[in-house]
Design an enzyme around this catalytic site. Structure first.
Site, PDB file in Angstrom:
ATOM      1  CE  LYS A 141      -4.028   2.126   1.965  1.00 36.98           C
ATOM      2  NZ  LYS A 141      -3.382   2.630   3.695  1.00 36.98           N
ATOM      3  CG  HIS A 190      -4.552   1.215  12.342  1.00 34.64           C
ATOM      4  ND1 HIS A 190      -3.937   2.133  12.006  1.00 34.64           N
ATOM      5  CD2 HIS A 190      -3.563   0.357  11.490  1.00 34.64           C
ATOM      6  CE1 HIS A 190      -2.380   2.646  11.102  1.00 34.64           C
ATOM      7  NE2 HIS A 190      -2.474   1.288  10.866  1.00 34.64           N
ATOM      8  CG  HIS A 241       1.125   1.580  13.936  1.00 31.39           C
ATOM      9  ND1 HIS A 241       0.763   0.647  14.216  1.00 31.39           N
ATOM     10  CD2 HIS A 241       0.827   2.210  12.264  1.00 31.39           C
ATOM     11  CE1 HIS A 241       0.309   0.046  13.234  1.00 31.39           C
ATOM     12  NE2 HIS A 241       0.213   0.172  11.828  1.00 31.39           N
TER      13      HIS A 241
END
Length: 347
Positions: free
Chosen positions: A214, A233, A289
């Site tokens: 990503k 998350h 984080h």
């Protein structure tokens, strides 16, 4: 909630707005903890550990053992670390960086040819965060998402054709990163007192462990103290490897406070994901984080999530990590169920 397609954050950012739309403003309780990322990066206090991997496969058992102990301590206390001397050349990482940057420099209408369609399950391609909860909260990020390894599972038809070297450099990086993942999984197995190949096998091995890349693109934000690039998350993966364009943004929730990761040249940031936390019965941490944004500089990061197959493997604490005093912390789940469970908890 019917989610209208959010405009690309890049087009919002370049439209000259002085204030951000309300969907991007974080809830009040969160705003108190969001500061200027450049100021935050200068602060002292606890620092994300740096692990030098040059001795991880040393012939000298003492030297190797010292490296393993440092890795073990970082995995147990933080669950995130800067890896240096990781074996992937600066030149290759620069080429990956330049290729991704060139793609994001294309006009938006050219990038839209690669748009994903999350509603129909087509998750690979160019996209932006869709509102996934009742508050309609959005994040200050556009991204490009694609499976990069194993090579026979890739769909090269959706990979960027511009720049022309994109596929070649990204494929080479994925191959080398898969080697690094094996090296780390071996070391973490030894740290748990397991046979060297054990964790690798438990997450799918060469055939089944998926590497999903990503590229996160965080445009400049006119009100960075009100927004987040990525909300808090933990990663659901086994391991996540990230490098970036040397603009700070990553924050870790450590001992009750948000700590900003400093930029370490030529390092790769590695997160222990939920999958390894589960297999190790909580001995290795998957740390919470998030990503901050800023006014001055575009931030780009390249994250590769190493994920077990969705249905084939039941994830549960390995018997060797469980005892009478350390019962299993989590019930058995497939990777797909783990993802669903997290989404459900969130909403």
């Amino acid at each position: 909630m019917a989610s209208s397609i959010a405009p690309r954050v890049e087009s919002l950012a370049s439209s000259g707005i002085q204030s951000i739309p309300k969907e991007y403003i974080r809830p009040k309780e969160e705003l108190a903890s969001i500061g200027n990322v450049f100021e935050e990066e200068k602060k002292g206090g606890p620092q994300v550990p740096t692990i030098d991997l040059k001795d991880i496969e040393s012939e000298d058992t003492k030297v190797r053992e010292r490296c393993l102990q440092e890795l073990k301590k970082a995995a147990m206390e933080w669950g995130v670390m800067h890896l240096v001397n990781h074996g992937i050349s600066d030149q290759l990482m620069d080429r990956v960086r330049i290729a991704g940057q060139k793609f994001f420099e294309l006009p938006i209408e050219k990038k839209e040819k690669y748009a994903n369609d999350q509603a129909s399950g087509k998750i690979q391609g160019y996209g932006s965060k869709l509102a996934n909860n009742a508050s309609g909260q959005l994040e200050w990020i556009d991204y490009f998402f694609h499976l990069v390894f194993p090579e026979d599972k890739r769909d090269l038809s959706i990979w960027p054709k511009t720049p022309s070297e994109y596929t070649e450099v990204t494929s080479e990086y994925a191959r080398q990163l898969r080697g690094l993942a094996s090296k780390i999984l071996s070391a973490l197995s030894l740290c748990l007192g397991l046979e060297e190949g054990r964790l690798e096998k438990e997450v799918g091995g060469l055939e089944e462990l998926l590497l999903q890349m990503k590229i996160n693109y965080y445009p400049k934000c006119p009100q960075p103290e009100l927004a987040l690039g990525v909300e808090a998350h933990t990663d659901v993966s086994a391991l996540t490897f990230i490098f970036h364009n040397m603009v700070p943004g990553l924050q870790l929730f450590y001992e009750g406070k948000w700590i900003t990761a400093k930029c370490v040249p030529n390092s790769i940031i590695m997160h222990i994901g939920d999958t390894i936390e589960i297999l190790s019965n909580g001995k290795f941490k998957s740390i919470l984080h998030r990503g901050l944004v800023n006014k001055e500089k575009v931030r780009i990061s390249w994250a590769v999530f190493c994920e077990p197959p969705k249905e084939k493997i039941i994830l549960k604490p390995l018997p060797e990590t469980v005892s009478e005093t350390e019962p299993p912390l989590l019930p058995p789940r497939t990777f797909a169920q783990l993802i669903q469970h997290k989404l459900f908890k969130k909403t």
